[in-house]
Design a protein around this motif. Structure first.
Motif, PDB file in Angstrom:
ATOM      1  N   ILE A 188      33.874  17.478  27.143  1.00  0.00           N
ATOM      2  CA  ILE A 188      32.539  17.910  26.746  1.00  0.00           C
ATOM      3  C   ILE A 188      31.477  17.299  27.658  1.00  0.00           C
ATOM      4  CG2 ILE A 188      30.801  17.772  24.906  1.00  0.00           C
ATOM      5  CD1 ILE A 188      33.058  17.933  22.884  1.00  0.00           C
ATOM      6  N   ALA A 189      31.732  16.097  28.147  1.00  0.00           N
ATOM      7  CA  ALA A 189      30.761  15.417  29.015  1.00  0.00           C
ATOM      8  C   ALA A 189      30.580  16.114  30.353  1.00  0.00           C
ATOM      9  CB  ALA A 189      31.179  13.962  29.237  1.00  0.00           C
ATOM     10  N   THR A 190      31.400  17.120  30.661  1.00  0.00           N
ATOM     11  CA  THR A 190      31.202  17.873  31.897  1.00  0.00           C
ATOM     12  C   THR A 190      29.959  18.747  31.828  1.00  0.00           C
ATOM     13  OG1 THR A 190      32.635  19.685  31.141  1.00  0.00           O
ATOM     14  CG2 THR A 190      33.670  17.896  32.401  1.00  0.00           C
ATOM     15  N   ASP A 191      29.518  19.095  30.600  1.00  0.00           N
ATOM     16  CA  ASP A 191      28.306  19.911  30.481  1.00  0.00           C
ATOM     17  C   ASP A 191      27.357  19.444  29.385  1.00  0.00           C
ATOM     18  OD1 ASP A 191      29.891  20.690  28.363  1.00  0.00           O
ATOM     19  OD2 ASP A 191      30.210  22.735  29.070  1.00  0.00           O
ATOM     20  N   HIS A 192      27.551  18.216  28.897  1.00  0.00           N
ATOM     21  CA  HIS A 192      26.638  17.610  27.940  1.00  0.00           C
ATOM     22  C   HIS A 192      26.482  16.127  28.288  1.00  0.00           C
ATOM     23  CE1 HIS A 192      28.127  21.100  25.682  1.00  0.00           C
ATOM     24  NE2 HIS A 192      27.019  21.037  24.985  1.00  0.00           N
ATOM     25  N   THR A 193      25.436  15.529  27.765  1.00  0.00           N
ATOM     26  CA  THR A 193      25.298  14.079  27.804  1.00  0.00           C
ATOM     27  C   THR A 193      25.696  13.542  26.437  1.00  0.00           C
ATOM     28  OG1 THR A 193      23.526  14.182  29.438  1.00  0.00           O
ATOM     29  CG2 THR A 193      23.697  12.155  28.152  1.00  0.00           C
ATOM     30  N   ILE A 194      26.527  12.501  26.417  1.00  0.00           N
ATOM     31  CA  ILE A 194      27.076  11.997  25.156  1.00  0.00           C
ATOM     32  C   ILE A 194      26.867  10.498  25.067  1.00  0.00           C
ATOM     33  CG2 ILE A 194      29.132  11.832  23.689  1.00  0.00           C
ATOM     34  CD1 ILE A 194      30.317  14.178  25.225  1.00  0.00           C
ATOM     35  N   VAL A 195      26.414  10.056  23.898  1.00  0.00           N
ATOM     36  CA  VAL A 195      26.347   8.637  23.575  1.00  0.00           C
ATOM     37  C   VAL A 195      27.285   8.398  22.404  1.00  0.00           C
ATOM     38  CG1 VAL A 195      24.916   6.722  22.756  1.00  0.00           C
ATOM     39  CG2 VAL A 195      23.981   8.384  24.379  1.00  0.00           C
ATOM     40  N   VAL A 196      28.187   7.424  22.551  1.00  0.00           N
ATOM     41  CA  VAL A 196      29.185   7.129  21.531  1.00  0.00           C
ATOM     42  C   VAL A 196      29.006   5.693  21.046  1.00  0.00           C
ATOM     43  CG1 VAL A 196      31.647   7.009  20.980  1.00  0.00           C
ATOM     44  CG2 VAL A 196      30.825   8.698  22.639  1.00  0.00           C
ATOM     45  N   ILE A 197      28.715   5.527  19.758  1.00  0.00           N
ATOM     46  CA  ILE A 197      28.785   4.205  19.137  1.00  0.00           C
ATOM     47  C   ILE A 197      30.232   3.969  18.746  1.00  0.00           C
ATOM     48  CG2 ILE A 197      28.123   2.803  17.157  1.00  0.00           C
ATOM     49  CD1 ILE A 197      25.475   4.238  17.071  1.00  0.00           C
ATOM     50  N   GLU A 198      30.808   2.871  19.194  1.00  0.00           N
ATOM     51  CA  GLU A 198      32.235   2.686  18.938  1.00  0.00           C
ATOM     52  C   GLU A 198      32.593   1.207  18.817  1.00  0.00           C
ATOM     53  OE1 GLU A 198      35.276   3.373  17.519  1.00  0.00           O
ATOM     54  OE2 GLU A 198      34.449   5.278  18.221  1.00  0.00           O
ATOM     55  N   HIS A 199      33.541   0.909  17.909  1.00  0.00           N
ATOM     56  CA  HIS A 199      34.073  -0.445  17.744  1.00  0.00           C
ATOM     57  C   HIS A 199      35.530  -0.549  18.180  1.00  0.00           C
ATOM     58  CE1 HIS A 199      30.636  -2.215  15.681  1.00  0.00           C
ATOM     59  NE2 HIS A 199      30.557  -1.128  14.938  1.00  0.00           N
ATOM     60  N   ASP A 200      36.181   0.579  18.393  1.00  0.00           N
ATOM     61  CA  ASP A 200      37.605   0.587  18.737  1.00  0.00           C
ATOM     62  C   ASP A 200      37.766   0.216  20.212  1.00  0.00           C
ATOM     63  OD1 ASP A 200      40.229   1.446  19.594  1.00  0.00           O
ATOM     64  OD2 ASP A 200      40.362   2.668  17.783  1.00  0.00           O
ATOM     65  N   MET A 201      38.200  -1.006  20.475  1.00  0.00           N
ATOM     66  CA  MET A 201      38.256  -1.491  21.841  1.00  0.00           C
ATOM     67  C   MET A 201      39.360  -0.821  22.660  1.00  0.00           C
ATOM     68  SD  MET A 201      35.647  -3.329  21.840  1.00  0.00           S
ATOM     69  CE  MET A 201      35.745  -3.936  23.512  1.00  0.00           C
ATOM     70  N   ASP A 202      40.457  -0.440  22.020  1.00  0.00           N
ATOM     71  CA  ASP A 202      41.498   0.300  22.736  1.00  0.00           C
ATOM     72  C   ASP A 202      40.953   1.637  23.223  1.00  0.00           C
ATOM     73  OD1 ASP A 202      43.438  -1.655  22.472  1.00  0.00           O
ATOM     74  OD2 ASP A 202      44.160  -0.875  20.558  1.00  0.00           O
ATOM     75  N   PHE A 203      40.216   2.309  22.354  1.00  0.00           N
ATOM     76  CA  PHE A 203      39.594   3.584  22.725  1.00  0.00           C
ATOM     77  C   PHE A 203      38.594   3.365  23.854  1.00  0.00           C
ATOM     78  CE2 PHE A 203      36.494   7.048  22.049  1.00  0.00           C
ATOM     79  CZ  PHE A 203      37.345   8.132  22.061  1.00  0.00           C
ATOM     80  N   LEU A 204      37.835   2.296  23.768  1.00  0.00           N
ATOM     81  CA  LEU A 204      36.853   1.975  24.795  1.00  0.00           C
ATOM     82  C   LEU A 204      37.521   1.775  26.148  1.00  0.00           C
ATOM     83  CD1 LEU A 204      33.693   1.214  24.706  1.00  0.00           C
ATOM     84  CD2 LEU A 204      34.500  -1.126  24.985  1.00  0.00           C
ATOM     85  N   ARG A 205      38.628   1.029  26.165  1.00  0.00           N
ATOM     86  CA  ARG A 205      39.327   0.766  27.416  1.00  0.00           C
ATOM     87  C   ARG A 205      39.800   2.049  28.085  1.00  0.00           C
ATOM     88  NH1 ARG A 205      41.488  -4.069  24.931  1.00  0.00           N
ATOM     89  NH2 ARG A 205      43.147  -2.837  24.021  1.00  0.00           N
TER      90      ARG A 205
END
Length: 249
Positions: A188-205
């Motif tokens: 989706i970020a190929t045609d949108h700007t996205i901000v993600v609030i996240e606590h899952d560090m595995d997902f973040l990595r």
């Protein structure tokens, strides 16, 4: 090209300062992760961008136009959409009908009366994009937790925003659902700007390219994953490490 610019943004509630002179710029096509401990100001920042909370001081411009004074519905119409920590879908409607309803948010009443009864191609395209085509005619109440989150993202896409603000989109998901969500956000970020609030560090990595760390209402640092991992203050206040400890954020 800059899409959203936040300048000297401060939000206070009585004697409590929730956001303290925030400066932040988002460019088009960016996938930005926003992290920080509880109480850091992440949700307040999203609330202020979307008009749910009024700034005490500072400015927010979107597409080079000020929006910090606009009501919530005007900001949404200008192309900023968000999800919440708790999924909000119409359980008694089908998956397709939820998305179809979201496509009409910008229509006037007389246009709604003339809206076609058949599903538009846009709905079919979004269903395919988020992987919910097999559930097109299923009631939203029958979806798994992860599928409900994808439906909420689909409803955002149906409203045609440029900027998507997602509050903990993988919370409660299993491993496969988190992987699918990461792939979806990257696409989706190929045609949108996205901000993600996240606590899952595995997902973040796995999926974070640009990360902003908030602490006590201020931006602590910004950078890629390596920069964040090696930042002494991040290790201390967010990840719970001192600079000399071995860490695996």
């Amino acid at each position: 090209m800059s899409l959203l610019t936040i300048t000297d943004l401060t939000v206070t509630f009585g004697d409590y300062t929730a956001l303290d002179h925030i400066n932040l710029t988002l460019t088009q096509g960016e996938l930005r992760f926003l992290i920080g401990p509880n109480g850091a100001g992440k949700t307040t920042l999203i609330d202020t961008i979307t008009g749910r909370t009024r700034p005490t001081h500072g400015h927010i411009t979107y597409n080079n136009k000020p929006i910090h004074h606009l009501p919530e519905h005007r900001i949404a119409r200008n192309g900023i959409g968000r999800t919440f920590q708790t999924s909000v879908v119409f359980e008694h409607l089908t998956v397709a009908d939820n998305i179809d309803l979201a496509t009409t948010h910008h229509l006037r009443p007389w246009q709604l009366l003339r809206a076609p009864r058949t599903l538009p191609d846009t709905v079919h395209h979004i269903l395919d994009r988020v992987g919910l085509t097999p559930h097109t005619h299923h009631k939203a109440a029958t979806l798994s937790h992860g599928q409900r989150q994808w439906l909420e993202i689909a409803m955002l896409l149906a409203a045609r925003p440029q900027l998507l603000l997602l509050d903990e989109p993988v919370a409660g998901m299993n491993t496969d659902e988190r992987t699918r969500t990461g792939q979806l956000l990257t696409e989706i970020a190929t045609d949108h700007t996205i901000v993600v609030i996240e606590h899952d560090m595995d997902f973040l990595r796995r999926y974070a390219r640009d990360i902003t760390v908030l602490h006590e209402g201020r931006i602590l640092t910004h950078g890629d994953l390596t920069t964040i991992q090696n930042h002494p203050e991040v290790q201390q206040v967010y990840l719970g490490h001192t600079p000399h400890q071995e860490h695996t954020p």
